[in-house]
Structure formats: C-alpha cells, structure tokens
Motif scaffolding. Structure first.
Motif, PDB file in Angstrom:
ATOM      1  N   VAL A  45      26.310  34.115  43.109  1.00 49.16           N
ATOM      2  CA  VAL A  45      26.989  34.282  41.820  1.00 49.16           C
ATOM      3  C   VAL A  45      28.489  34.425  42.054  1.00 49.16           C
ATOM      4  O   VAL A  45      28.917  35.099  43.002  1.00 49.16           O
ATOM      5  CB  VAL A  45      26.472  35.522  41.058  1.00 49.16           C
ATOM      6  CG1 VAL A  45      27.156  35.639  39.700  1.00 49.16           C
ATOM      7  CG2 VAL A  45      24.959  35.463  40.880  1.00 49.16           C
ATOM      8  N   ALA A  46      29.273  33.816  41.196  1.00 47.72           N
ATOM      9  CA  ALA A  46      30.720  34.006  41.189  1.00 47.72           C
ATOM     10  C   ALA A  46      31.176  34.270  39.766  1.00 47.72           C
ATOM     11  O   ALA A  46      30.659  33.670  38.817  1.00 47.72           O
ATOM     12  CB  ALA A  46      31.445  32.789  41.755  1.00 47.72           C
ATOM     13  N   ARG A 106      36.082  43.888  34.418  1.00 51.30           N
ATOM     14  CA  ARG A 106      36.503  43.378  35.715  1.00 51.30           C
ATOM     15  C   ARG A 106      35.400  42.487  36.287  1.00 51.30           C
ATOM     16  O   ARG A 106      34.202  42.806  36.167  1.00 51.30           O
ATOM     17  CB  ARG A 106      36.795  44.524  36.677  1.00 51.30           C
ATOM     18  CG  ARG A 106      37.978  45.398  36.265  1.00 51.30           C
ATOM     19  CD  ARG A 106      38.147  46.562  37.229  1.00 51.30           C
ATOM     20  NE  ARG A 106      38.442  46.089  38.573  1.00 51.30           N
ATOM     21  CZ  ARG A 106      39.686  45.878  39.043  1.00 51.30           C
ATOM     22  NH1 ARG A 106      40.732  46.101  38.259  1.00 51.30           N
ATOM     23  NH2 ARG A 106      39.881  45.448  40.276  1.00 51.30           N
ATOM     24  N   PRO A 107      35.747  41.372  36.923  1.00 48.73           N
ATOM     25  CA  PRO A 107      34.732  40.516  37.535  1.00 48.73           C
ATOM     26  C   PRO A 107      33.816  41.260  38.501  1.00 48.73           C
ATOM     27  O   PRO A 107      32.605  40.995  38.536  1.00 48.73           O
ATOM     28  CB  PRO A 107      35.564  39.454  38.263  1.00 48.73           C
ATOM     29  CG  PRO A 107      36.799  39.343  37.435  1.00 48.73           C
ATOM     30  CD  PRO A 107      37.088  40.747  36.990  1.00 48.73           C
ATOM     31  N   ALA A 108      34.360  42.186  39.282  1.00 52.60           N
ATOM     32  CA  ALA A 108      33.522  42.933  40.221  1.00 52.60           C
ATOM     33  C   ALA A 108      32.466  43.746  39.486  1.00 52.60           C
ATOM     34  O   ALA A 108      31.314  43.837  39.928  1.00 52.60           O
ATOM     35  CB  ALA A 108      34.386  43.842  41.095  1.00 52.60           C
ATOM     36  N   GLU A 125      36.758  42.368  44.778  1.00 48.82           N
ATOM     37  CA  GLU A 125      37.468  41.568  43.786  1.00 48.82           C
ATOM     38  C   GLU A 125      38.855  41.236  44.316  1.00 48.82           C
ATOM     39  O   GLU A 125      39.546  42.094  44.866  1.00 48.82           O
ATOM     40  CB  GLU A 125      37.573  42.343  42.472  1.00 48.82           C
ATOM     41  CG  GLU A 125      38.268  41.568  41.357  1.00 48.82           C
ATOM     42  CD  GLU A 125      38.230  42.317  40.043  1.00 48.82           C
ATOM     43  OE1 GLU A 125      37.109  42.677  39.592  1.00 48.82           O
ATOM     44  OE2 GLU A 125      39.308  42.595  39.467  1.00 48.82           O
ATOM     45  N   HIS A 126      39.254  39.981  44.161  1.00 52.70           N
ATOM     46  CA  HIS A 126      40.553  39.523  44.644  1.00 52.70           C
ATOM     47  C   HIS A 126      41.372  38.985  43.486  1.00 52.70           C
ATOM     48  O   HIS A 126      40.835  38.398  42.540  1.00 52.70           O
ATOM     49  CB  HIS A 126      40.370  38.433  45.706  1.00 52.70           C
ATOM     50  CG  HIS A 126      39.582  38.869  46.900  1.00 52.70           C
ATOM     51  ND1 HIS A 126      40.154  39.475  47.988  1.00 52.70           N
ATOM     52  CD2 HIS A 126      38.249  38.814  47.152  1.00 52.70           C
ATOM     53  CE1 HIS A 126      39.222  39.754  48.885  1.00 52.70           C
ATOM     54  NE2 HIS A 126      38.053  39.359  48.403  1.00 52.70           N
ATOM     55  N   ARG A 179      41.411  36.815  38.472  1.00 51.46           N
ATOM     56  CA  ARG A 179      40.683  37.811  39.256  1.00 51.46           C
ATOM     57  C   ARG A 179      39.295  37.242  39.516  1.00 51.46           C
ATOM     58  O   ARG A 179      38.670  36.678  38.618  1.00 51.46           O
ATOM     59  CB  ARG A 179      40.619  39.157  38.532  1.00 51.46           C
ATOM     60  CG  ARG A 179      42.005  39.736  38.249  1.00 51.46           C
ATOM     61  CD  ARG A 179      41.937  41.216  37.902  1.00 51.46           C
ATOM     62  NE  ARG A 179      41.568  42.023  39.060  1.00 51.46           N
ATOM     63  CZ  ARG A 179      42.422  42.481  39.967  1.00 51.46           C
ATOM     64  NH1 ARG A 179      43.714  42.211  39.856  1.00 51.46           N
ATOM     65  NH2 ARG A 179      42.002  43.196  40.977  1.00 51.46           N
ATOM     66  N   PHE A 180      38.812  37.412  40.774  1.00 54.30           N
ATOM     67  CA  PHE A 180      37.611  36.698  41.194  1.00 54.30           C
ATOM     68  C   PHE A 180      36.748  37.605  42.060  1.00 54.30           C
ATOM     69  O   PHE A 180      37.249  38.327  42.923  1.00 54.30           O
ATOM     70  CB  PHE A 180      38.015  35.450  41.986  1.00 54.30           C
ATOM     71  CG  PHE A 180      36.853  34.640  42.507  1.00 54.30           C
ATOM     72  CD1 PHE A 180      36.242  33.686  41.716  1.00 54.30           C
ATOM     73  CD2 PHE A 180      36.384  34.823  43.809  1.00 54.30           C
ATOM     74  CE1 PHE A 180      35.194  32.922  42.203  1.00 54.30           C
ATOM     75  CE2 PHE A 180      35.327  34.076  44.301  1.00 54.30           C
ATOM     76  CZ  PHE A 180      34.731  33.110  43.488  1.00 54.30           C
ATOM     77  N   ALA A 181      35.444  37.534  41.838  1.00 51.71           N
ATOM     78  CA  ALA A 181      34.475  38.235  42.686  1.00 51.71           C
ATOM     79  C   ALA A 181      33.287  37.314  42.885  1.00 51.71           C
ATOM     80  O   ALA A 181      32.762  36.747  41.913  1.00 51.71           O
ATOM     81  CB  ALA A 181      34.026  39.547  42.051  1.00 51.71           C
TER      82      ALA A 181
END
Length: 352
Positions: free
Chosen positions: A240-241, A220-222, A289-290, A253-255
């Motif tokens: 950081v992204a 997961r990105p998170a 995380e979205h 999915r993005f964090a």
C-alpha cells in the motif's frame, strides 16, 4: 502554485463498471457499441446522448482495426462524488501518427492515422485527448456526460486524477485498486496491490480503499497507512502507498509499505518516493512518512509492481494534459509484467 478546486471529489477503481476489449477484428465493433450503449443507459443518458456515444466508440473501434496494431479499448463508468461520466480509452502499439494536428482535420486519412474518425470523436465527446508517437503507438480517450445531468459541470469533466486497472490474464477481478479524494485543495491518493491475484487479492484491495473513503480528512499519510494495516489483518494483506499532494504548498507527503512505486514526475525527469518493506495487514514495520518538494506543474504517479519501474518521463503526454491520457500511456508502455496492473496519476497544473 494554484490550489486544486472541487467539493469533496472522490473517485476510485471500485466506483464503476469497466471492461477491456480486444479490437482487432471487424466483429469487435458491434461488441464495443453494445457495451457502450449498456453503460450509457445504466447512467440514465437521454436517447439523444446515447447516439453520439455509439457513433464515437464505433469510429474509435473502426480506426483501431484499420490502422493500429494490437488495439484494445476500455469502456467504463467513472463516478466522482455523486455524478458519473462514461469513458472510452483506446490503446495500440503501432504504427503511431506522424502528423497529429493534421490527423485532426476532416478529410485527412492515411495509413497509420486515425483519419477523419478523430475529428468526429473530438466533436462528439465532452472531453477527449490523444498522444501518439511514430513507431510506438497511440493512446486516445473520450469522456461523455449526459447534458441533462450535473455531469456537465467542467470540474467533473476535468478531474485532477485518473487511474486504470487491469487484472492478470485469466482473472476477472483485479487484485490492485486505487482511490483519490480531493479535500481543501489536497489530493489524498492511495494504491493497494493485494497479495496474489483473483478474488482474495481483490478483497484485500477493497478493504484498503475503503479506509480512505471513510477517513476523516485532513490526515497524515502515515496515519492512513496505519489504519489500512489494521484493517487488512483479516485479509491476505497487500502492498500500500498513500500520498497527500498539495499543489498550493508545493509539497507531497508520502508513506508506503511494500512495493507500490511512487514518483514525482517533471517534464523530463522523475524522482522516486521511499516505501519501507513489508505487507500491510501481515508484516508491518515502523511506518515512515517522507516529505518531498512538488515542482510547479509536476504530476504524482503511483503504480503497482505489475507495471515495471523502468520507464522514462521523456516522451510521455505533457504534464498539462488530462491525467487519464498519462495513465493510459504509461500502462500501455510499462504494464508489461504478467501480473495485476494499476496506475494512478494526479496532475497539479491547477485543473479545476
């Protein structure tokens, strides 16, 4: 949406040799030819392949001097997995090409066009791309592989991601860095903007990139961002992204922590993704995380704050084009701040 294919591709800004060169005077032509020759020989290109590389970069540099304004060329090696290609990227800020199809024809030449050199570059390169707008400027790239190596595999020549970095004027090392990995149809993309500039910022960015390079995927990105936060504790830290882009599922999915921008870009509009304030390695808030819908054929763009977020999706190279062309066009137009600059583009049109 079709899945992206490729066996464990990894590419990042730390994987190869790269140098930006101003091409505004005739003396620059010999310089870029020497640099291209050195890179090709370092990659083990056969002599029969080095010659076309030299000719193509000479044509490109000559055309920048003849027809362009504020012309620049990036020469670099890009490593994806265990293979590598050589890339030349040209950007200028005017006057642009009014008739791009015509400019590709041999014998066509007029002020403000790439003329006969463009056709030669397209034939000599394994892959190339061009985007030009009158009054704005032109972006051109050429990608070369050694026919004797595995780099002739189409998948290597057409990766679904590409990034560009530029250090702030006066620094040799860029404090921004990126990495992308393709795992089972999902691209994991990370961009780190190390705090400040120079070697210490670059060290923080390298540490962040190494987390994704070493990570066990899927993830997961998170969770990846939390690992980066812990790892950067011994550095000055950075913004950081992390994005996980799954075209087959139509999802991203993005964090993000700090001011690295993340966008989902369609044909004529873009949608921002949410980061939380903070500095990875120093001031961490709760990582969130979205999840976002990913329209068919859309691109995902990450960029540091050296690139202004006041850019429009309209007028960019088509989303089915090579991601390097999109990244170069965006860096040219929006990379205007006095800062390190970095752009990473992931295309999702089923490029294989």
């Amino acid at each position: 949406m079709d899945p992206l294919t490729g066996a464990g591709w990894t590419s990042g800004s730390l994987d190869g040799d790269a140098e930006w060169v101003r091409v505004e005077e005739q003396s620059a032509v010999a310089g870029v030819r020497r640099r291209a020759t050195r890179l090709a020989e370092q990659l083990g290109f056969a002599p029969a392949r080095v010659g076309p590389v030299q000719l193509a970069v000479t044509e490109a540099a000559t055309n920048l001097i003849k027809y362009a304004e504020r012309g620049e060329m990036l020469l670099r090696t890009v490593r994806i997995g265990g293979d590598a290609v050589l890339e030349a990227v040209c950007i200028d800020r005017g006057p642009g090409i009014a008739d791009v199809p015509g400019a590709r024809l041999d014998g066509y030449s007029s002020s403000g066009t790439l003329g006969i050199g463009l056709g030669a570059i397209e034939r000599l390169a394994d892959r190339s791309g061009l985007h030009s707008l009158p009054g704005v400027g032109t972006v051109l790239f050429a990608r070369f592989a050694d026919p004797a190596g595995r780099a002739t595999v189409p998948a290597l020549l057409d990766p679904p991601f590409a990034g560009l970095t530029r250090p702030i004027e006066g620094e040799q090392e860029c404090g921004d860095a990126y990495i992308a990995r393709l795992h089972e149809g999902t691209v994991y993309a990370m961009l780190c903007d190390g705090l400040g500039h120079g070697p210490l910022a670059a060290r923080a960015a390298r540490e962040a990139i190494q987390v994704l390079r070493e990570a066990a995927l899927p993830a997961r990105p998170a969770d990846l961002l939390r690992q980066v936060h812990r790892r950067l504790g011994s550095t000055r830290g950075g913004a950081v992204a992390v994005a996980a882009i799954d075209p087959a599922a139509g999802a991203v999915r993005f964090a993000g922590l700090g001011n690295v921008a993340g966008w989902i870009v369609g044909a004529d509009r873009r949608h921002g993704m949410i980061s939380v304030p903070g500095i990875a390695g120093a001031q961490g808030r709760t990582v969130r995380e979205h999840a976002y819908d990913l329209p068919r054929g859309a691109a995902v763009v990450l960029h540091s704050d050296g690139v202004t977020d006041k850019w429009a999706a309209a007028g960019r190279p088509g989303l089915g084009r090579d991601p390097l062309l999109i990244a170069a066009d965006l860096l040219r137009d929006a990379g205007v701040r006095h800062d390190d600059r970095c752009v990473l583009v992931v295309t999702t049109s089923g490029r294989a």
